[in-house]
Design a protein around this motif. Structure first.
Motif, PDB file in Angstrom:
ATOM      1  N   VAL A 233       0.808  -1.143   0.050  1.00  0.00           N
ATOM      2  CA  VAL A 233      -0.015   0.093  -0.021  1.00  0.00           C
ATOM      3  C   VAL A 233       1.018   1.287   0.097  1.00  0.00           C
ATOM      4  CG1 VAL A 233      -1.800  -1.227   1.147  1.00  0.00           C
ATOM      5  CG2 VAL A 233      -0.179   0.050   2.569  1.00  0.00           C
ATOM      6  N   SER A 234       0.123   2.435  -0.046  1.00  0.00           N
ATOM      7  CA  SER A 234       1.170   3.534  -0.158  1.00  0.00           C
ATOM      8  C   SER A 234       1.780   3.879   1.185  1.00  0.00           C
ATOM      9  CB  SER A 234       0.164   4.901  -0.382  1.00  0.00           C
ATOM     10  OG  SER A 234      -0.568   5.048   0.767  1.00  0.00           O
ATOM     11  N   PRO A 235       2.922   4.578   1.150  1.00  0.00           N
ATOM     12  CA  PRO A 235       3.774   4.957   2.293  1.00  0.00           C
ATOM     13  C   PRO A 235       2.859   5.763   3.412  1.00  0.00           C
ATOM     14  CG  PRO A 235       5.015   5.692   0.552  1.00  0.00           C
ATOM     15  CD  PRO A 235       3.563   5.145  -0.056  1.00  0.00           C
ATOM     16  N   ALA A 236       1.860   6.529   3.155  1.00  0.00           N
ATOM     17  CA  ALA A 236       1.047   6.979   4.107  1.00  0.00           C
ATOM     18  C   ALA A 236       0.190   5.996   4.711  1.00  0.00           C
ATOM     19  CB  ALA A 236       0.138   8.187   3.531  1.00  0.00           C
ATOM     20  N   GLU A 237      -0.378   5.270   4.089  1.00  0.00           N
ATOM     21  CA  GLU A 237      -1.249   4.009   4.485  1.00  0.00           C
ATOM     22  C   GLU A 237      -0.360   3.191   5.383  1.00  0.00           C
ATOM     23  OE1 GLU A 237      -4.678   1.149   2.999  1.00  0.00           O
ATOM     24  OE2 GLU A 237      -3.556   2.038   1.786  1.00  0.00           O
ATOM     25  N   LYS A 238       0.972   2.774   4.954  1.00  0.00           N
ATOM     26  CA  LYS A 238       1.693   2.164   5.820  1.00  0.00           C
ATOM     27  C   LYS A 238       1.810   2.740   7.238  1.00  0.00           C
ATOM     28  CE  LYS A 238       4.060  -0.674   2.266  1.00  0.00           C
ATOM     29  NZ  LYS A 238       5.578  -1.009   1.570  1.00  0.00           N
ATOM     30  N   PHE A 239       2.261   4.070   7.150  1.00  0.00           N
ATOM     31  CA  PHE A 239       2.641   4.430   8.455  1.00  0.00           C
ATOM     32  C   PHE A 239       1.449   4.537   9.447  1.00  0.00           C
ATOM     33  CE2 PHE A 239       3.590   8.399  10.791  1.00  0.00           C
ATOM     34  CZ  PHE A 239       4.629   8.055  11.622  1.00  0.00           C
ATOM     35  N   LEU A 240       0.260   4.748   8.762  1.00  0.00           N
ATOM     36  CA  LEU A 240      -0.887   4.976   9.625  1.00  0.00           C
ATOM     37  C   LEU A 240      -1.280   3.412  10.366  1.00  0.00           C
ATOM     38  CD1 LEU A 240      -3.942   5.788  10.830  1.00  0.00           C
ATOM     39  CD2 LEU A 240      -4.654   4.938   8.604  1.00  0.00           C
ATOM     40  N   LEU A 241      -1.051   2.203   9.274  1.00  0.00           N
ATOM     41  CA  LEU A 241      -1.163   0.890   9.972  1.00  0.00           C
ATOM     42  C   LEU A 241      -0.107   0.569  10.736  1.00  0.00           C
ATOM     43  CD1 LEU A 241      -2.219  -0.470   6.422  1.00  0.00           C
ATOM     44  CD2 LEU A 241      -3.770  -0.321   8.445  1.00  0.00           C
ATOM     45  N   ALA A 242       1.414   0.894  10.568  1.00  0.00           N
ATOM     46  CA  ALA A 242       2.187   0.800  11.634  1.00  0.00           C
ATOM     47  C   ALA A 242       1.865   1.208  12.942  1.00  0.00           C
ATOM     48  CB  ALA A 242       3.522   1.495  11.044  1.00  0.00           C
ATOM     49  N   ASN A 243       1.265   2.580  13.056  1.00  0.00           N
ATOM     50  CA  ASN A 243       0.903   3.136  14.208  1.00  0.00           C
ATOM     51  C   ASN A 243      -0.181   2.252  15.077  1.00  0.00           C
ATOM     52  OD1 ASN A 243       1.606   6.207  14.958  1.00  0.00           O
ATOM     53  ND2 ASN A 243       1.904   5.808  12.978  1.00  0.00           N
ATOM     54  N   ALA A 244      -1.190   1.604  14.092  1.00  0.00           N
ATOM     55  CA  ALA A 244      -2.109   0.881  14.735  1.00  0.00           C
ATOM     56  C   ALA A 244      -1.530  -0.411  15.307  1.00  0.00           C
ATOM     57  CB  ALA A 244      -3.256   0.875  13.690  1.00  0.00           C
ATOM     58  N   CYS A 245      -0.681  -1.091  14.377  1.00  0.00           N
ATOM     59  CA  CYS A 245      -0.066  -2.304  15.096  1.00  0.00           C
ATOM     60  C   CYS A 245       0.629  -2.055  16.319  1.00  0.00           C
ATOM     61  CB  CYS A 245       1.133  -2.874  14.048  1.00  0.00           C
ATOM     62  SG  CYS A 245       0.150  -3.409  12.079  1.00  0.00           S
ATOM     63  N   ALA A 246       1.560  -1.072  16.361  1.00  0.00           N
ATOM     64  CA  ALA A 246       2.153  -0.477  17.354  1.00  0.00           C
ATOM     65  C   ALA A 246       1.455  -0.582  18.821  1.00  0.00           C
ATOM     66  CB  ALA A 246       3.033   0.645  16.966  1.00  0.00           C
TER      67      ALA A 246
END
Length: 257
Positions: A233-246
């Motif tokens: 997915v896009s970098p922005a979406e990855k960053f959002l999802l990384a926050n949710a995973c964290a």
């Protein structure tokens, strides 16, 4: 979430002829270009904890214990007021996540009862989850996180039902910004086996984030220190999802996973 013990996984692996490394089983046809990141809990101590996977690393994790009263009370978290009734005990924590070019903020609260949770008004994210997905959320052991992926950005709200996570195969939580922009979270109860996926008789070994089209975009394994999976997915979406995973991984540390 209940603790996933190594002895249980080893026993299941032996019984099911699993491969030597125990991993969650993802639907490979839906994860053609996934990236896999081992989670590193570099400082597991309460006041000095940092968590990292891939290019993502928490800058700080600040926790505090708060006690409620028998009457209605409220507390403010990241600009959002959460009101609870008959709250006995909760833990709040916040963290920042960085990927080298951007930094986010997240505000979290654990051990919340759904029936006592009111976020703002009838149009709150929590009520949107109920209306949008037409589900019955368990009343106990809710986890909430407010994620601000960048300065002045519209926040995202994460709702996670720890009881449903162990019981339901179709819903464990939601990550949403609006009724037109959301993800659902579902439990994973399968391990990679020598001859294919092996389903566990109970519990969950990971969680998968799916977009509005039902496509998986991120996942976490809660076996051992954890693994994060991100789809193409896009970098922005990855960053959002990384926050949710964290956020989910930090909550898992709180309750013994």
């Amino acid at each position: 979430m209940k603790k996933v013990t190594l002895s249980l996984l080893v026993s299941l692996a032996l019984l099911s002829s699993c491969t030597s490394s125990v991993k969650i089983a993802l639907n490979e046809s839906q994860w053609p270009q996934k990236k896999e990141y081992a989670v590193v809990n570099q400082k597991p101590l309460f006041k000095q904890q940092t968590l990292a996977f891939g290019d993502y690393k928490t800058q700080e994790v600040k926790r505090s214990w708060t006690k409620g009263t028998k009457s209605s009370s409220g507390f403010s978290m990241g600009g959002a007021s959460i009101y609870v009734d008959h709250l006995t005990k909760k833990q709040t924590f916040r963290f920042k996540l960085q990927d080298g070019s951007q930094t986010s903020e997240a505000y979290c609260a654990t051990n919340i009862k759904a029936r006592d949770l009111v976020l703002g008004n009838a149009h709150s994210g929590f009520n949107q989850v109920l209306d949008l997905l037409s589900i019955g959320i368990e009343t106990d052991n809710q986890f909430y996180a407010k994620i601000i992926p960048e300065a002045n950005a519209q926040p995202w709200e994460l709702f996670f039902d720890n009881r449903a996570a162990q019981r339901s195969k179709t819903y464990a939580g939601s990550l949403l910004q609006s009724p037109d922009n959301y993800y659902t979270i579902v439990s994973i109860n399968k391990l990679q086996g020598k001859n294919g996926p092996v389903a566990l008789p109970f519990g969950a070994v990971g969680f998968e984030f799916r977009n509005m089209q039902g496509q998986p975009v991120a996942a976490i394994s809660i076996i051992d220190k954890g693994i994060v999976y991100l789809n193409d997915v896009s970098p922005a979406e990855k960053f959002l999802l990384a926050n949710a995973c964290a956020a989910l991984l930090l909550q898992a540390n709180d309750i013994g996973i």
